[in-house]
Design a protein around this motif. Structure first.
Motif, short mmCIF file in Angstrom:
data_model
loop_
_atom_site.label_atom_id
_atom_site.label_comp_id
_atom_site.label_asym_id
_atom_site.label_seq_id
_atom_site.Cartn_x
_atom_site.Cartn_y
_atom_site.Cartn_z
N ARG A 15 -5.20 -70.22 -40.53
CA ARG A 15 -6.48 -70.90 -40.73
C ARG A 15 -7.46 -69.67 -40.60
NH1 ARG A 15 -4.42 -75.58 -38.44
NH2 ARG A 15 -5.28 -75.09 -36.54
N GLY A 16 -7.08 -69.19 -39.04
CA GLY A 16 -7.99 -67.82 -38.92
C GLY A 16 -8.22 -67.03 -39.92
N ARG A 17 -7.08 -66.59 -40.53
CA ARG A 17 -6.99 -65.35 -41.64
C ARG A 17 -7.70 -66.06 -43.16
NH1 ARG A 17 -3.46 -61.33 -41.23
NH2 ARG A 17 -1.99 -61.56 -39.46
N GLU A 18 -7.68 -67.40 -43.12
CA GLU A 18 -8.54 -67.81 -44.33
C GLU A 18 -9.91 -68.01 -44.05
OE1 GLU A 18 -6.60 -71.67 -44.81
OE2 GLU A 18 -4.84 -70.94 -45.50
N GLY A 19 -10.30 -67.96 -42.71
CA GLY A 19 -11.58 -68.21 -42.44
C GLY A 19 -12.06 -66.89 -42.41
N GLU A 20 -11.47 -65.67 -42.05
CA GLU A 20 -12.13 -64.20 -42.02
C GLU A 20 -12.24 -63.90 -43.40
OE1 GLU A 20 -8.89 -62.41 -39.55
OE2 GLU A 20 -9.56 -63.46 -38.06
N ALA A 21 -11.15 -64.33 -44.43
CA ALA A 21 -11.51 -63.96 -45.82
C ALA A 21 -12.70 -64.68 -46.46
CB ALA A 21 -10.04 -64.33 -46.44
N ALA A 22 -12.83 -65.65 -45.98
CA ALA A 22 -13.99 -66.53 -46.46
C ALA A 22 -15.24 -65.88 -45.85
CB ALA A 22 -14.14 -67.94 -46.11
N ALA A 23 -15.32 -65.47 -44.69
CA ALA A 23 -16.32 -64.68 -44.12
C ALA A 23 -16.52 -63.38 -44.84
CB ALA A 23 -16.11 -64.58 -42.47
N ALA A 24 -15.47 -62.53 -45.09
CA ALA A 24 -15.73 -61.33 -45.79
C ALA A 24 -16.23 -61.55 -47.09
CB ALA A 24 -14.22 -60.78 -45.79
N PHE A 58 -19.79 -55.69 -35.83
CA PHE A 58 -18.64 -56.00 -35.48
C PHE A 58 -18.68 -57.80 -35.41
CE2 PHE A 58 -19.70 -51.85 -34.27
CZ PHE A 58 -18.30 -51.17 -34.36
N ILE A 59 -17.73 -58.27 -36.17
CA ILE A 59 -18.12 -59.70 -36.57
C ILE A 59 -16.85 -60.75 -35.95
CG2 ILE A 59 -18.47 -61.26 -38.12
CD1 ILE A 59 -19.41 -58.74 -39.94
N GLU A 60 -17.26 -61.55 -35.16
CA GLU A 60 -16.26 -62.46 -34.69
C GLU A 60 -16.49 -63.65 -35.63
OE1 GLU A 60 -13.74 -64.57 -31.91
OE2 GLU A 60 -14.10 -62.28 -32.50
N LEU A 106 -19.69 -68.60 -38.32
CA LEU A 106 -19.16 -69.94 -38.18
C LEU A 106 -18.93 -70.54 -39.40
CD1 LEU A 106 -21.64 -71.14 -35.41
CD2 LEU A 106 -19.49 -70.02 -34.94
N LEU A 107 -17.82 -71.22 -39.46
CA LEU A 107 -17.20 -71.86 -40.78
C LEU A 107 -16.65 -73.03 -40.54
CD1 LEU A 107 -15.35 -68.76 -42.09
CD2 LEU A 107 -17.49 -69.24 -42.86
N ALA A 108 -16.98 -74.08 -41.34
CA ALA A 108 -16.48 -75.37 -41.30
C ALA A 108 -16.31 -75.69 -42.96
CB ALA A 108 -17.20 -76.33 -40.48
N PRO A 109 -15.40 -76.66 -43.22
CA PRO A 109 -15.48 -77.39 -44.69
C PRO A 109 -16.71 -78.05 -44.77
CG PRO A 109 -13.23 -77.97 -43.39
CD PRO A 109 -14.37 -77.28 -42.42
N GLY A 110 -16.89 -77.80 -46.12
CA GLY A 110 -18.14 -78.69 -46.61
C GLY A 110 -19.57 -77.98 -46.21
N ARG A 111 -19.55 -76.92 -45.52
CA ARG A 111 -20.99 -76.32 -45.10
C ARG A 111 -21.03 -74.84 -45.40
NH1 ARG A 111 -22.39 -76.38 -39.07
NH2 ARG A 111 -23.34 -74.47 -39.45
N LYS A 112 -22.28 -74.41 -45.51
CA LYS A 112 -22.46 -72.89 -45.69
C LYS A 112 -22.20 -72.13 -44.50
CE LYS A 112 -26.23 -71.74 -47.26
NZ LYS A 112 -27.57 -71.62 -48.10
N PRO A 113 -21.55 -71.05 -44.56
CA PRO A 113 -21.38 -70.21 -43.46
C PRO A 113 -22.74 -69.95 -42.82
CG PRO A 113 -20.30 -69.25 -45.38
CD PRO A 113 -21.18 -70.25 -45.79
N THR A 114 -22.63 -69.90 -41.26
CA THR A 114 -23.85 -69.62 -40.53
C THR A 114 -23.35 -68.11 -39.82
OG1 THR A 114 -23.91 -72.01 -39.83
CG2 THR A 114 -24.87 -70.37 -38.33
N HIS A 115 -24.41 -67.31 -40.19
CA HIS A 115 -24.29 -66.12 -39.67
C HIS A 115 -25.04 -65.71 -38.72
CE1 HIS A 115 -24.52 -61.46 -40.99
NE2 HIS A 115 -24.08 -61.72 -39.70
N ILE A 116 -24.81 -65.66 -37.44
CA ILE A 116 -25.48 -65.40 -36.27
C ILE A 116 -25.56 -63.83 -35.97
CG2 ILE A 116 -25.70 -65.71 -33.95
CD1 ILE A 116 -24.02 -68.34 -34.46
N GLU A 117 -26.81 -63.23 -36.25
CA GLU A 117 -26.87 -61.74 -36.05
C GLU A 117 -27.47 -61.64 -34.52
OE1 GLU A 117 -30.00 -60.68 -38.78
OE2 GLU A 117 -28.74 -61.05 -40.58
N ASN A 118 -26.84 -60.35 -34.08
CA ASN A 118 -26.98 -59.95 -32.78
C ASN A 118 -26.65 -61.15 -31.62
OD1 ASN A 118 -27.91 -57.32 -32.75
ND2 ASN A 118 -29.95 -58.02 -33.57
N ALA A 119 -25.32 -61.47 -31.94
CA ALA A 119 -25.19 -62.86 -31.09
C ALA A 119 -24.74 -61.99 -29.19
CB ALA A 119 -23.72 -63.30 -31.53
N TRP A 120 -24.28 -60.73 -29.34
CA TRP A 120 -24.30 -60.39 -28.01
C TRP A 120 -24.63 -58.87 -28.18
CZ3 TRP A 120 -22.17 -61.81 -23.45
CH2 TRP A 120 -21.93 -60.86 -22.70
#
Length: 124
Positions: A15-24, A58-60, A106-120
């Protein structure tokens, strides 16, 4: 909290790999170029490293089965670990004087990705 079975760890990794592919894909659609994935350091792993016009991010990436769980997906301890990993490798990626930052997607089924810039911000 009970330990995960090998099967549960494998499923979580998948699931993590799939999430990373979707984020990419999300980042690429928004003008970013992915330059590295799953960069391992002694301090921890950086999910994605992306570049765009004078900036290296650098993206989490966090994926959750329910969007309600996303609120707890990233905490200060986890981001501090990512920041420690970034400190070990940022100079390998920001080679042309680019600014750097740590973002979260941040990713979850059925919602657009949330991109938090400068999270840290580990430097400064």
């Amino acid at each position: 909290m009970s330990a995960r079975t090998p099967e549960q760890r494998h499923e979580a990794d998948q699931r993590g790999r799939e999430g990373e592919a979707a984020a990419a894909m999300f980042l690429a659609q928004n003008g970013w170029r992915i330059v590295a994935e799953r960069v391992k350091t002694k301090a921890g792993e950086i999910d994605l490293i992306a570049k765009r016009s004078g900036l290296v991010a650098f993206i989490e990436v966090k994926w959750r089965a329910r969007s309600a769980s996303l609120a707890d997906a990233v905490d200060e301890r986890r981001l501090a670990r990512v920041a420690a990993a970034v400190e070990m490798v940022w100079h390998d990626y920001a080679t042309d004087g680019e600014d750097i930052r740590i973002d979260v997607i941040l990713l979850a089924p059925g919602r657009k990705p949330t991109h938090i810039e400068n999270a840290w911000m580990p430097f400064g």
